[in-house]
Enzyme design. Structure first.
Site, PDB file in Angstrom:
ATOM      1  N   GLU A 182     -34.048  37.079  40.949  1.00 17.68           N
ATOM      2  CA  GLU A 182     -33.697  37.252  39.583  1.00 17.68           C
ATOM      3  C   GLU A 182     -32.292  38.269  39.703  1.00 17.68           C
ATOM      4  O   GLU A 182     -31.534  38.607  38.632  1.00 17.68           O
ATOM      5  CB  GLU A 182     -34.295  38.019  38.464  1.00 17.68           C
ATOM      6  CG  GLU A 182     -35.854  36.929  38.512  1.00 17.68           C
ATOM      7  CD  GLU A 182     -36.778  37.626  37.738  1.00 17.68           C
ATOM      8  OE1 GLU A 182     -37.325  37.117  36.908  1.00 17.68           O
ATOM      9  OE2 GLU A 182     -36.944  38.937  37.753  1.00 17.68           O
ATOM     10  N   ASP A 207     -45.818  33.455  37.936  1.00 18.88           N
ATOM     11  CA  ASP A 207     -46.838  34.041  38.827  1.00 18.88           C
ATOM     12  C   ASP A 207     -48.163  33.317  38.992  1.00 18.88           C
ATOM     13  O   ASP A 207     -48.952  33.315  39.772  1.00 18.88           O
ATOM     14  CB  ASP A 207     -47.371  35.402  38.254  1.00 18.88           C
ATOM     15  CG  ASP A 207     -45.907  36.457  37.912  1.00 18.88           C
ATOM     16  OD1 ASP A 207     -45.020  35.733  37.529  1.00 18.88           O
ATOM     17  OD2 ASP A 207     -45.920  37.432  38.393  1.00 18.88           O
ATOM     18  N   LYS A 245     -33.686  40.732  44.799  1.00 16.64           N
ATOM     19  CA  LYS A 245     -34.800  41.221  44.267  1.00 16.64           C
ATOM     20  C   LYS A 245     -36.277  40.781  44.848  1.00 16.64           C
ATOM     21  O   LYS A 245     -37.235  41.673  45.156  1.00 16.64           O
ATOM     22  CB  LYS A 245     -34.927  41.045  42.941  1.00 16.64           C
ATOM     23  CG  LYS A 245     -35.954  41.673  42.233  1.00 16.64           C
ATOM     24  CD  LYS A 245     -36.179  41.562  40.700  1.00 16.64           C
ATOM     25  CE  LYS A 245     -37.049  41.842  39.971  1.00 16.64           C
ATOM     26  NZ  LYS A 245     -37.342  41.488  38.762  1.00 16.64           N
TER      27      LYS A 245
END
Length: 999
Positions: free
Chosen positions: A684, A546, A805
């Protein structure tokens, strides 16, 4: 001496108003008019002050008791002088409430300001008391005759004047009111654009409120819990310090879990009160009304106000303010005012430091060990003061918290009695305070926190006790704190003007939380930035990829913080080399989840809360984290031109990461292409092929393309540093000619999978997976963000389906421009026309569950040029992710910092078409139709650049400085050299409403 008597209010000759903390000033009628008769005149000093305030952009209001008073104002030609005239007759008074507080709150509401950001000037003791009970930030008493000064002070006046000419105003202070537009005195977003405001008590949503109301300074942060509460099912008053981790082991289901967590530190907030000894008031209990909680984003303070009536009918109003100092990173403070409305007697106040805390916030971690602290020492200092020292059980980090509590009683003859309780791990002091009806009592609790990781201290407890003893009053701390926040906002504010105010407010909120987690105080620490900031215990505080979203913002606003975060990675380069060697590879393999020392903290199991069972977690195979780190190094260099950093640290990070990925890439003799296998991409949902026991995928497009990008950049760095200082970087890092030649070969022969119509395939074999019925599952389950957990309960897996996802292939278009991506693919021998780009975007947009808050940021980005209406929709959804808790309960465990930074990045880089590459600043704006204008201050290669873009033009103004000119490339125009103090304005071509053929 166990309490302090507030000083008598001497009449000051002149005091300057704290304009950075004020948006409005309210005047009581007697302060304005000499008499209530229609022919009366106004006080000249009042008129002068109102005119000066309005000139500086502050709102003003006068509160009148009856309609005849308004007529008197009108007759005197004064009604238009004020922003608003508020009639007390229009106020509904709560039963038993202070008679004028509701009127003052109505006046603040009429002006659209929060009471804490407004001042009240009143000439009566009742009015001063009402202002104090209503929670106004500054209460000024006016005693023109000099006879009621003491009485006004007793009832809560901060200052008392005999003339308003003593109220000083710095005419230059307007430049410090940075939230106002540069052309006018009107607020750019409106005062509401800076307040996160909650009314009433909401036990279900309290966890979300506490996360979103976190106050912090990059070093230390505290969740926005009330000082009166303990951790439990509703509340969680967590405090966290950057880089303070600890490991713990737990035996579960026959095997040992070892986990490292960001540690929940002693709760310093504790400040309880009651009207009866031993019975403390809980804001959640019956008897509480008028509850309001507000986070002031501009000032970085949390305000809370409520009214409590006990079983005997005794009514007390409580107003509190909490801050974690941005000016002094080790200090924090709570200020509370208690107003006994209809009773006299004894007020009981308890101040404590609670070391009996544990990491117990996340339900998924409940079976695992959560207690990380052991008490090592404690004590109390006279006449006031407590301290506690604890130590983490495994990492052996000492943490010390010292507190100074002052009870300020206005002119009460009897002293407050102090009683100290030295319960091990929880030192506390209780005050019995004599109070009188209508006389406010103030309590200031100032706290210092140090750890053994800090520099220039002998040991944490000594440092904390010295710091808290030397700290100024709460007002001094607040003033310095607001000044520090002002400087940060001036560097970081993205001023967004839209046809509606919500996006602007959300963007301000996201900027605020980014700054609480990554302020310049982080620059002196060895710490990374966790995916949940310092706001909770989600993901155990670990550092993920992130940070790539965070760096893209920081390099343009706070580059020194970006540098510090990259040094956190560089210091763990040795651990990454060891990890690569253990995997049989060269170079450096950074872990998917990182904590204190750089080892892989990624869990091997995931707890499925839908069936309360553990399931395998293979996310450690997301090797692409290293690519994100190297990408951030290059972004930092391009934005700053910091050759010293690149030479000393950055080049090594990039080279060792490149060496690892080049070693991962193995030539397939059958195709003549290099391939990377056994990895996961950013999505993921896919960690293996269907019906196989071996995790990992072949030729994830994102990983393969970014590997090629990195190898190109590393070869560029070798040439750059060789030319710059005549050294041989490759030789210094033991990279031979043969290895460099192989890297060049990989940049021309890496395999990238494609499927029909030149769509980039997420990985080899992705097109062979089954289609998935997203609408059906949405109807059945509602939120399908965690489709992997849903399918696991059904005995199925997303590995079987073309469903994601989060963004994977489309991350390439987030990190790279379409032009860059085409060039990379062309260098590999793949032709990828504009039509293929659009088909690729549309293909993946239709196959996503948005299980990650990052996803909507990326999808808004990639559609910014192909479908601007869809881009704006995804942008606004991304802005609301944490505010609306769209992930279904995860926000309470900490905000999603990457997504918050991503929205800022989208507003700046995405909609402005801003890039930093090839030693130039590139700008190609395409604002959505809903966006009127955007202004930001960029830090680029030593220049401070004011950039303003509207639907029609772009203006770039360089502040005067002593640095080299920069190259700016706007849209399809020739390059322009911009020097210090220069301004350029460029007209922009009108953009189509929906679809733009450019990419």
């Amino acid at each position: 001496m166990s309490s302090s008597r507030e000083p008598r209010h001497a009449l000051p000759t002149a005091v300057r108003l704290p304009l950075e903390r004020l948006d409005a000033v309210l005047f009581e009628l007697d302060v304005v008019l000499r008499d209530a008769a229609p022919d009366v005149t106004a006080f000249p000093d009042t008129v002068e002050l109102v005119e000066r305030l309005r000139k500086l952009g502050l709102s003003t209001a006068v509160v009148v008791a009856h309609r005849c008073c308004r007529e008197a104002l009108r007759a005197g030609g004064l009604e238009e002088l004020f922003t608003a005239v508020v009639d007390a007759d229009a106020t509904e008074q709560p039963e038993g409430a202070c008679p004028e507080a509701a009127t003052l709150l109505l006046a603040a509401g009429t002006l659209g300001v929060h009471p804490a950001r407004a001042a009240v000037i009143d000439a009566t003791a009742a009015g001063v008391l009402a202002a104090r009970a209503a929670g106004f930030g500054l209460v000024i008493g006016l005693d023109r005759d000099g006879g009621v000064t003491t009485e006004l002070g007793r009832h809560g006046a901060d200052l008392v004047f005999t003339s308003l000419r003593a109220v000083g105003i710095d005419e230059d202070a307007a430049r410090h009111r940075w939230w106002q537009t540069r052309q006018t005195t009107e607020a750019s977003v409106g005062h509401a654009g800076w307040l996160l405001d909650y009314a009433g008590v909401d036990p279900y949503g309290e966890g979300i409120r506490e996360a979103l109301c976190t106050v912090g300074n990059g070093y230390l942060a505290a969740r926005g819990a009330a000082p009166e509460v303990d951790a439990g099912p509703v509340h969680y008053p967590g405090t966290y310090a950057a880089g303070v981790f600890n490991r713990a082991r737990t035996r579960v289901h026959g095997h040992v879990h070892e986990d490292e967590s960001l540690v929940n530190l002693p709760n310093w907030l504790v400040l309880r009160w009651g009207t009866d000894q031993g019975r403390w008031v809980d804001p959640d209990e019956a008897g509480v009304s008028e509850y309001r909680q507000t986070l002031d984003l501009r000032a970085g303070v949390l305000h809370r106000r409520y009214r409590y009536v006990d079983g005997d009918g005794r009514a007390t109003t409580v107003v509190s303010t909490i801050l974690v100092s941005m000016a002094a990173p080790h200090l924090a403070a709570v200020h509370a005012t208690f107003v006994p409305e209809n009773w006299s007697g004894t007020l009981h106040v308890c101040s404590a430091i609670d070391g009996h805390v544990a990491n117990r916030q996340v339900a998924e971690y409940a079976p695992l060990a959560g207690r990380h602290l052991h008490p090592e020492g404690q004590g109390h200092d006279d006449p006031v003061g407590l301290w506690l020292r604890v130590r983490t059980s495994q990492s052996r980090i000492d943490v010390a918290v010292a507190a100074r509590t002052r009870v300020l009683v206005p002119d009460v003859q009897a002293e407050a009695q102090r009683q100290v309780d030295m319960t091990t791990g929880r030192p506390a002091e209780t005050y019995a305070v004599p109070v009188r009806e209508g006389r406010p009592v103030r309590v200031e609790k100032t706290v210092a926190c140090y750890t053994s990781r800090d520099r220039a201290i002998t040991e944490p407890a000594t440092a904390a006790r010295q710091a808290v003893a030397g700290a100024g009053s709460f007002d001094h701390l607040l003033t310095a704190h607001v000044h520090a926040w002002r400087r940060l906002w001036e560097r970081s504010h993205v001023e967004l003007r839209t046809n509606g105010g919500t996006p602007a407010f959300a963007l301000n909120l996201h900027t605020y939380h980014l700054l609480t987690a990554t302020s310049p105080h982080l620059a002196d620490l060895d710490a990374g930035v966790g995916a949940r900031g310092l706001h909770g215990e989600g993901y155990r505080g670990h550092i993920f990829w992130d940070e790539v979203f965070v760096h893209r913002v920081l390099v343009l606003h706070l580059p020194e913080v970006s540098r510090a975060l990259l040094l956190y990675r560089w210091r763990r380069l040795a651990a990454a080399r060891i990890a690569a060697a253990a995997a049989g590879r060269r170079g450096a393999m950074f872990p998917w989840q990182s904590g204190s020392d750089g080892r892989d903290e990624t869990p091997t199991e995931l707890f499925n809360t839908r069936n309360n069972q553990w399931m395998p977690d293979h996310s450690a195979l997301q090797r692409h984290i290293g690519l994100a780190i190297a990408y951030s190094v290059w972004q930092y260099y391009q934005a700053t031109g910091d050759l010293d950093f690149l030479r000393s640290y950055g080049a090594e990070l990039m080279m060792e990461t490149a060496r690892f990925f080049a070693d991962l890439a193995q030539e397939n003799p059958a195709t003549g292409r290099y391939e990377i296998t056994g990895v996961m991409g950013p999505d993921e949902f896919h960690d293996a092929y269907p019906d196989t026991d071996t995790p990992g995928l072949a030729n994830n497009a994102y990983t393969n393309v970014m590997t090629v990008w990195l190898l190109h950049r590393v070869l560029e760095v070798v040439d750059l540093l060789g030319c710059d200082d005549g050294g041989n970087l490759a030789e210094a890092l033991r990279v031979g000619a043969a290895e460099l030649a192989r890297w060049r070969d990989v940049t021309t022969r890496m395999y990238v999978p494609f499927q029909g119509q030149q769509i980039i395939s997420q990985f080899e074999g992705y097109a062979d997976l089954r289609e998935f019925d997203l609408p059906d599952y949405t109807v059945r389950y509602g939120n399908i963000g965690r489709l992997d957990l849903i399918l696991a309960v059904e005995g199925d897996s997303p590995n079987r389906y073309q469903i994601g996802k989060q963004a994977d292939v489309l991350m390439l278009l987030y990190l790279l421009s379409a032009e860059e991506l085409r060039e990379l693919l062309a260098g590999l021998g793949y032709r990828w026309p504009q039509q293929a780009l659009r088909r690729t975007v549309e293909y993946y947009v239709a196959r996503i569950s948005h299980g990650s808050t990052l996803c909507r940021v990326v999808y808004a980005w990639v559609q910014a040029r192909t479908d601007r209406a869809a881009s704006w929709r995804f942008f606004t959804e991304a802005l609301s992710a944490d505010i609306s808790d769209t992930q279904g309960g995860t926000t309470r465990e900490g905000i999603h910092l990457g997504a918050m930074a991503g929205t800022l990045d989208l507003a700046e880089r995405g909609y402005l078409g801003l890039e930093t590459r090839q030693d130039a600043l590139w700008l190609n704006p395409r604002l959505p139709q809903e966006m009127v204008s955007l202004h930001t201050l960029l830090t680029y290669r030593g220049h401070q650049l004011h950039l303003t873009v509207t639907q029609h033009d772009l203006t770039l103004a360089a502040s005067p400085c002593n640095v080299q000119p920069i190259v700016v490339r706007v849209a399809d125009r020739p390059p322009t050299t911009v020097s210090s103090g220069q301004t350029i304005t460029v007209s922009l071509k009108p953009a189509p409403h929906s679809r733009d053929p450019r990419a």
